[in-house]
Design a protein around this motif. Structure first.
Motif, PDB file in Angstrom:
ATOM      1  N   TYR A  14       8.647  19.380  -2.397  1.00 34.63           N
ATOM      2  CA  TYR A  14       8.270  20.519  -1.343  1.00 34.63           C
ATOM      3  C   TYR A  14       9.536  21.670  -1.466  1.00 34.63           C
ATOM      4  N   PHE A  17       8.475  23.761  -4.347  1.00 32.65           N
ATOM      5  CA  PHE A  17       7.176  24.362  -4.164  1.00 32.65           C
ATOM      6  C   PHE A  17       7.573  25.503  -3.124  1.00 32.65           C
ATOM      7  N   ALA A  18       8.376  25.162  -2.244  1.00 33.41           N
ATOM      8  CA  ALA A  18       8.633  26.233  -1.261  1.00 33.41           C
ATOM      9  C   ALA A  18       9.356  27.381  -1.695  1.00 33.41           C
ATOM     10  N   PHE A  21       6.486  29.268  -4.672  1.00 28.74           N
ATOM     11  CA  PHE A  21       5.187  29.626  -4.126  1.00 28.74           C
ATOM     12  C   PHE A  21       5.030  31.012  -3.754  1.00 28.74           C
ATOM     13  N   ARG A  33       5.276  21.120   4.842  1.00 31.25           N
ATOM     14  CA  ARG A  33       5.368  20.073   4.211  1.00 31.25           C
ATOM     15  C   ARG A  33       4.356  19.065   4.307  1.00 31.25           C
ATOM     16  N   TRP A  36       1.610  20.293   2.021  1.00 29.30           N
ATOM     17  CA  TRP A  36       2.052  19.825   0.747  1.00 29.30           C
ATOM     18  C   TRP A  36       1.944  18.479   0.401  1.00 29.30           C
ATOM     19  N   TYR A  40      -1.765  19.007  -1.697  1.00 31.47           N
ATOM     20  CA  TYR A  40      -0.899  19.621  -2.911  1.00 31.47           C
ATOM     21  C   TYR A  40      -0.515  18.336  -3.900  1.00 31.47           C
ATOM     22  N   VAL A  41       0.257  17.561  -3.410  1.00 26.97           N
ATOM     23  CA  VAL A  41       0.876  16.479  -4.075  1.00 26.97           C
ATOM     24  C   VAL A  41      -0.267  15.916  -5.071  1.00 26.97           C
ATOM     25  N   THR A  44      -1.040  18.299  -8.219  1.00 28.31           N
ATOM     26  CA  THR A  44      -0.068  19.244  -8.681  1.00 28.31           C
ATOM     27  C   THR A  44       0.840  18.349 -10.043  1.00 28.31           C
ATOM     28  N   TYR A  56       5.359  24.745 -11.609  1.00 24.50           N
ATOM     29  CA  TYR A  56       4.310  23.678 -10.996  1.00 24.50           C
ATOM     30  C   TYR A  56       2.945  24.178 -11.353  1.00 24.50           C
ATOM     31  N   PHE A  58      -0.843  23.664  -9.607  1.00 24.16           N
ATOM     32  CA  PHE A  58      -1.717  22.992  -8.880  1.00 24.16           C
ATOM     33  C   PHE A  58      -3.343  23.403  -9.020  1.00 24.16           C
TER      34      PHE A  58
END
Length: 265
Positions: A14, A17-18, A21, A33, A36, A40-41, A44, A56, A58
């Motif tokens: 995460y 990702f943060a 993004f 979170r 995510w 997403y997980v 991704t 990443y 997605f």
């Protein structure tokens, strides 16, 4: 720096990702979170080398199509083939999942990304525009008698064929908590807007005529209350974009929508 490798994402990714993004420069706020972990997980891929995560990808999967929603490469990792590695790994995953096509959006000025995608067989279908529209902009559109209602899945396939949406996209968005609104005149479908009230915004937003577009905006206004504006992603309809800009709407982001058969990579 070691070789680029690809792995499935985990909840612990995460922070990466943060960090990445915001590079998308979209209006949508950063998912939390929990979003995510659940949204997403499972879909991704993460690019990494021996020391760092590099990017990443997605992808949302529908009946026969993969829709690459986010692909981001860290600024310090560009020109290392990270984007290609992510796209090729995504194509292999989608083929293994028995998909035959894929699609994505890209900024027109992102020449390097467009060259990569076109090299993988993707071709531009149309332009899309992310807009911020004040509610009064609907007054610039003609009044109409179309009926707008929230639909269940019975007519999803009809809407998807009418507006060239991936088969299964509307069902997936409904399952994620969005409302599928459809405009119709009798039995004839005239428009669709997939509304996320908390944003508030709609994607996709498609209408066969200006009256249907007005009715969809009016109904979304009634649903989201006193928010000052609505965020729309309008596909393949430059005249509607021009009308809404003239009525006070703001073009926030221009995109090209690409699609094509999955390559053998």
């Amino acid at each position: 720096m070691g070789a680029v490798a690809i792995r499935r994402a985990s909840v612990d990714d995460y922070p990466t990702f943060a960090r990445l993004f915001p590079e998308l420069r979209v209006e949508e706020p950063l998912p939390g979170r929990d979003a995510w972990a659940t949204g997403y997980v499972p879909s991704t891929l993460i690019a990494h080398d021996d020391a760092n995560t590099l990017g990443y990808c997605f992808t949302q999967e529908y009946v026969d199509t993969g829709y690459v929603r986010n692909i981001v490469v860290a600024a310090e990792a560009r020109r290392r083939g990270v984007g290609r590695a992510l796209m090729e790994a995504t194509a292999r995953h989608l083929r293994a999942a028995e998909k035959s096509r894929w699609r994505l959006n890209v900024a027109p000025q992102n020449v390097a990304a467009r060259a990569l995608y076109e090299g993988l067989g993707l071709r531009t279908l149309y332009a899309s525009h992310a807009m911020r529209v004040p509610w009064r902009a609907a007054d610039a559109l003609p009044s109409s008698d179309e009926v707008v209602e929230e639909l269940g899945p019975a007519r999803d396939a009809d809407l998807e064929r009418l507006f060239d949406l991936p088969l299964g996209q509307l069902a997936a968005q409904r399952e994620s908590g969005r409302a599928v609104l459809a405009a119709s005149r009798g039995e004839q479908l005239c428009g669709v807007a997939v509304l996320l009230p908390a944003f508030p915004g709609a994607f996709p937003f498609r209408a066969v005529d200006r009256g249907a577009a007005r009715r969809l905006i009016e109904v979304m206004h009634a649903r989201v209350g006193d928010r000052p504006h609505l965020n729309l992603v309008i596909d393949d309809d430059e005249p509607l974009v021009t009308l809404l800009v003239g009525a006070g709407g703001e073009r926030r982001l221009d995109l090209l929508h690409l699609a094509g058969p999955l390559p053998n990579v």
